[in-house]
Write a protein that holds these residues in place. Structure first.
Motif, PDB file in Angstrom:
ATOM      1  N   THR A  91       0.831  -1.204   0.000  1.00 27.67           N
ATOM      2  CA  THR A  91       0.000   0.000   0.000  1.00 27.67           C
ATOM      3  C   THR A  91       0.864   1.252   0.000  1.00 27.67           C
ATOM      4  O   THR A  91       0.612   2.197  -0.768  1.00 27.67           O
ATOM      5  CB  THR A  91      -0.944  -0.006   1.228  1.00 27.67           C
ATOM      6  N   VAL A  92       1.890   1.282   0.846  1.00 27.68           N
ATOM      7  CA  VAL A  92       2.785   2.442   0.907  1.00 27.68           C
ATOM      8  C   VAL A  92       3.450   2.662  -0.450  1.00 27.68           C
ATOM      9  O   VAL A  92       3.497   3.790  -0.954  1.00 27.68           O
ATOM     10  CB  VAL A  92       3.843   2.276   2.029  1.00 27.68           C
ATOM     11  N   HIS A  93       3.934   1.602  -1.083  1.00 22.92           N
ATOM     12  CA  HIS A  93       4.580   1.758  -2.386  1.00 22.92           C
ATOM     13  C   HIS A  93       3.597   2.252  -3.442  1.00 22.92           C
ATOM     14  O   HIS A  93       3.936   3.120  -4.252  1.00 22.92           O
ATOM     15  CB  HIS A  93       5.253   0.449  -2.824  1.00 22.92           C
ATOM     16  N   ALA A  94       2.387   1.725  -3.446  1.00 24.33           N
ATOM     17  CA  ALA A  94       1.389   2.164  -4.429  1.00 24.33           C
ATOM     18  C   ALA A  94       1.066   3.646  -4.235  1.00 24.33           C
ATOM     19  O   ALA A  94       1.009   4.407  -5.215  1.00 24.33           O
ATOM     20  CB  ALA A  94       0.120   1.319  -4.313  1.00 24.33           C
ATOM     21  N   ILE A  95       0.882   4.066  -2.978  1.00 27.90           N
ATOM     22  CA  ILE A  95       0.564   5.472  -2.720  1.00 27.90           C
ATOM     23  C   ILE A  95       1.762   6.362  -3.062  1.00 27.90           C
ATOM     24  O   ILE A  95       1.594   7.471  -3.582  1.00 27.90           O
ATOM     25  CB  ILE A  95       0.075   5.680  -1.272  1.00 27.90           C
ATOM     26  N   PHE A  96       2.976   5.869  -2.800  1.00 22.60           N
ATOM     27  CA  PHE A  96       4.174   6.619  -3.211  1.00 22.60           C
ATOM     28  C   PHE A  96       4.119   6.917  -4.707  1.00 22.60           C
ATOM     29  O   PHE A  96       4.328   8.053  -5.134  1.00 22.60           O
ATOM     30  CB  PHE A  96       5.455   5.812  -2.938  1.00 22.60           C
ATOM     31  N   TYR A  97       3.869   5.900  -5.515  1.00 29.27           N
ATOM     32  CA  TYR A  97       3.829   6.105  -6.967  1.00 29.27           C
ATOM     33  C   TYR A  97       2.734   7.089  -7.356  1.00 29.27           C
ATOM     34  O   TYR A  97       2.944   7.956  -8.210  1.00 29.27           O
ATOM     35  CB  TYR A  97       3.646   4.772  -7.703  1.00 29.27           C
ATOM     36  N   ILE A  98       1.570   6.982  -6.727  1.00 29.61           N
ATOM     37  CA  ILE A  98       0.476   7.916  -7.021  1.00 29.61           C
ATOM     38  C   ILE A  98       0.902   9.350  -6.703  1.00 29.61           C
ATOM     39  O   ILE A  98       0.702  10.263  -7.503  1.00 29.61           O
ATOM     40  CB  ILE A  98      -0.804   7.513  -6.244  1.00 29.61           C
ATOM     41  N   LEU A  99       1.513   9.546  -5.542  1.00 29.67           N
ATOM     42  CA  LEU A  99       1.947  10.891  -5.152  1.00 29.67           C
ATOM     43  C   LEU A  99       3.105  11.394  -6.012  1.00 29.67           C
ATOM     44  O   LEU A  99       3.161  12.584  -6.344  1.00 29.67           O
ATOM     45  CB  LEU A  99       2.323  10.923  -3.671  1.00 29.67           C
ATOM     46  N   LEU A 100       4.034  10.503  -6.352  1.00 21.72           N
ATOM     47  CA  LEU A 100       5.188  10.909  -7.159  1.00 21.72           C
ATOM     48  C   LEU A 100       4.782  11.295  -8.580  1.00 21.72           C
ATOM     49  O   LEU A 100       5.540  11.973  -9.282  1.00 21.72           O
ATOM     50  CB  LEU A 100       6.237   9.796  -7.190  1.00 21.72           C
ATOM     51  N   ILE A 101       3.605  10.876  -8.992  1.00 19.80           N
ATOM     52  CA  ILE A 101       3.068  11.302 -10.287  1.00 19.80           C
ATOM     53  C   ILE A 101       2.164  12.524 -10.103  1.00 19.80           C
ATOM     54  O   ILE A 101       2.285  13.513 -10.816  1.00 19.80           O
ATOM     55  CB  ILE A 101       2.303  10.146 -10.973  1.00 19.80           C
ATOM     56  N   SER A 102       1.260  12.461  -9.127  1.00 18.87           N
ATOM     57  CA  SER A 102       0.257  13.522  -9.003  1.00 18.87           C
ATOM     58  C   SER A 102       0.832  14.846  -8.508  1.00 18.87           C
ATOM     59  O   SER A 102       0.419  15.911  -8.989  1.00 18.87           O
ATOM     60  CB  SER A 102      -0.908  13.071  -8.124  1.00 18.87           C
ATOM     61  N   ILE A 103       1.765  14.823  -7.564  1.00 19.54           N
ATOM     62  CA  ILE A 103       2.298  16.087  -7.037  1.00 19.54           C
ATOM     63  C   ILE A 103       2.991  16.905  -8.136  1.00 19.54           C
ATOM     64  O   ILE A 103       2.656  18.079  -8.336  1.00 19.54           O
ATOM     65  CB  ILE A 103       3.208  15.859  -5.809  1.00 19.54           C
TER      66      ILE A 103
END
Length: 185
Positions: A91-103
């Protein structure tokens, strides 16, 4: 089956390089934004221009990291991890990728809303996205961009604490999977 004190398989060299490049870029970018927080005009631009360019660099490196991960699956997790640890890590890795794209994408959208492209370290200007020239919308998007830093910082802390727990409490050699030269292979 892995046992205590037996290091797990390492990540690929490409994954390690991309991980650390992104990690360093995110931390430097956070510091650039913090430095510009209470400045105005040219003084703020001196920090925000490289902040924007580094944000686009994070976006590109993250896209490369995702493609790399799809072509080079990560090594398996320690089979001794509890189910909740596996779920939390994924979950942490998936959210990292989402944030690293969205931010960074939100930062680019916000900049574009002011009718501007992004100066990429003085080498070239990245085009403005085809969004309405609407400074009010840009300010709103910047607010979201800034707000997403809180979950990013929480994830960074969780990520570091998890790695330290596995290394020093579980003693499974976890840090050696991602830090070159750390521990025995």
């Amino acid at each position: 089956m892995a046992t205590i004190n037996t290091p797990q398989a390492r990540y690929s060299t490409g994954a390690i390089i991309l991980h650390w490049l992104i990690a360093i870029a995110v931390i430097v970018n956070w510091r650039l934004a913090e430095a510009a927080e209470h400045l105005e005009g040219p003084a703020a631009a001196a920090y925000m221009n490289p902040h924007k360019a580094l944000g686009i660099t994070v976006l590109v490196l993250t896209a490369i990291r995702i493609a790399w991960r799809l072509m080079n699956p990560p090594p398996p997790m320690d089979p001794n991890y509890a189910t909740w640890e596996r779920m939390l890590a994924k979950t942490v890795h998936a959210i990292f990728y989402i944030l690293l794209i969205s931010i960074p994408l939100l930062g680019w959208i916000a900049t574009s809303s002011f009718g501007r492209g992004i100066d990429m370290f003085g080498v070239f200007e990245l085009f403005a996205l085809p969004v309405a020239n609407d400074p009010e919308a840009g300010k709103w998007v910047i607010g979201i961009h800034k707000a997403l830093w809180t979950p990013m910082m929480i994830l960074i802390i969780l990520h570091i604490l998890g790695a330290l727990k596995h290394q020093f409490i579980d003693k499974n050699g976890e840090l050696g999977r991602m830090i070159p030269g750390f521990g025995k292979r």
